[in-house]
Design an enzyme around this catalytic site. Structure first.
Site, PDB file in Angstrom:
ATOM      1  N   SER A 142       0.855  -1.193   0.000  1.00 20.38           N
ATOM      2  CA  SER A 142       0.000   0.000   0.000  1.00 20.38           C
ATOM      3  C   SER A 142       0.881   1.229   0.000  1.00 20.38           C
ATOM      4  CB  SER A 142      -0.890   0.014   1.249  1.00 20.38           C
ATOM      5  OG  SER A 142      -1.502   1.281   1.434  1.00 20.38           O
ATOM      6  N   TYR A 155      -2.081  -1.673  10.176  1.00 17.35           N
ATOM      7  CA  TYR A 155      -2.148  -1.713   8.717  1.00 17.35           C
ATOM      8  C   TYR A 155      -0.895  -1.082   8.113  1.00 17.35           C
ATOM      9  CZ  TYR A 155      -3.931  -1.086   3.969  1.00 17.35           C
ATOM     10  OH  TYR A 155      -4.086  -1.121   2.605  1.00 17.35           O
ATOM     11  N   LYS A 159       1.951  -3.234   6.022  1.00 17.82           N
ATOM     12  CA  LYS A 159       2.149  -2.940   4.604  1.00 17.82           C
ATOM     13  C   LYS A 159       3.584  -2.526   4.314  1.00 17.82           C
ATOM     14  CE  LYS A 159      -1.906  -3.990   3.081  1.00 17.82           C
ATOM     15  NZ  LYS A 159      -2.076  -5.138   2.151  1.00 17.82           N
TER      16      LYS A 159
END
Length: 260
Positions: A142, A155, A159
């Site tokens: 991401s 998150y 990532k």
């Protein structure tokens, strides 16, 4: 659509919705035989009917289940040429102050351990391909790997971590003499069904859309088809010398600052 993936077998994790489902469609359209995993059979069945792909119920964080998945791919398809480590979650995330240990562990288990297991077992199957160790593994990271979010700690961390997994695996495969390439893609905001539902649930959906679109200097979100197109390219023989790379696809969201 070209047939540049004809004769190849592909695995897509988290393939029942969003980028995963879009990639199942794209790889199948380019001639690949596609296997995709997830936990929602009700969402998988229409995609199988549409694309001819094969759905296998499987959770990426379940280490013990990977042996059976690899054995089934070998038995039913005889090889594996492409693996897209796409499965990921955000549920239970929070800031450094608010995140609970259960939320942290759940996200790490899927987004980080699940990616490691996908790469590990894909490489093990690819190593035994008829004609030698060949293949392409693509990891879905991401833009938040490089632009961490204050309210999505786990998150952002996972990532970032999976880029290192991709680079380490690429180095290993090259040094081992395998013609197996590993790369990471870093999407920006993508207009998936989930994002659309989030926007529509806001008091002012138009303002929510403007916020998402304003994150990119190009003033729009990415389309699922654009992300799937990058995966298809990296999966193809056109990318035969590309390994260990990280490919940002975010409409210049992380290219710099807008200034004052």
């Amino acid at each position: 659509m070209s047939d540049r993936l004809a004769g190849k077998v592909a695995l897509v994790t988290g393939g029942t919705a969003g980028i995963g489902a879009g990639t199942v469609r794209r790889l199948a359209a380019e001639g690949a035989k596609v296997i995709f995993t997830g936990s929602r059979k009700e969402a998988a069945d229409p995609l199988c009917a549409e694309t001819g792909a094969t759905f296998i119920s499987h959770r990426v964080e379940d280490a013990a289940a990977w042996e059976d998945l690899g054995a089934r791919i070998r038995k039913d398809f005889g090889r594996l040429d492409i693996a897209f480590a796409n499965a990921g979650i955000e549920k239970g995330d929070g800031s450094i102050e608010t995140i609970g240990i259960d939320g942290w562990n759940d996200i790490v288990s899927v987004n980080q351990t699940g990616v490691m297991l996908t790469c590990q077992h894909a490489i093990r199957v690819m190593k035994d391909n008829p004609g030698g160790a060949t293949g392409s593994v693509i990891v879905n990271s991401s833009m938040n790997a490089h632009r961490a979010m204050g309210n999505y700690l786990a998150y952002s961390v996972t990532k970032a971590a999976v880029i290192a997994i991709a680079k380490s695996a690429a180095m290993y495969c090259g040094q081992a003499g395998y013609k197996i390439r590993v790369n990471a893609i870093l999407p920006g905001v993508v207009e998936t069904e989930m994002i659309t539902n989030i926007m529509n649930a806001q008091p002012d959906p138009a303002a929510a859309r403007a916020m998402y679109e304003g994150m990119s200097p190009m003033k729009r979100m990415a389309r699922v088809e654009e992300i799937a197109g990058l995966v298809a390219f990296l999966a193809s023989d056109e990318a035969a010398f590309i390994s260990g790379g990280e490919y940002t696809i975010d409409g210049a969201s992380t290219a710099g600052t807008l200034g004052v």
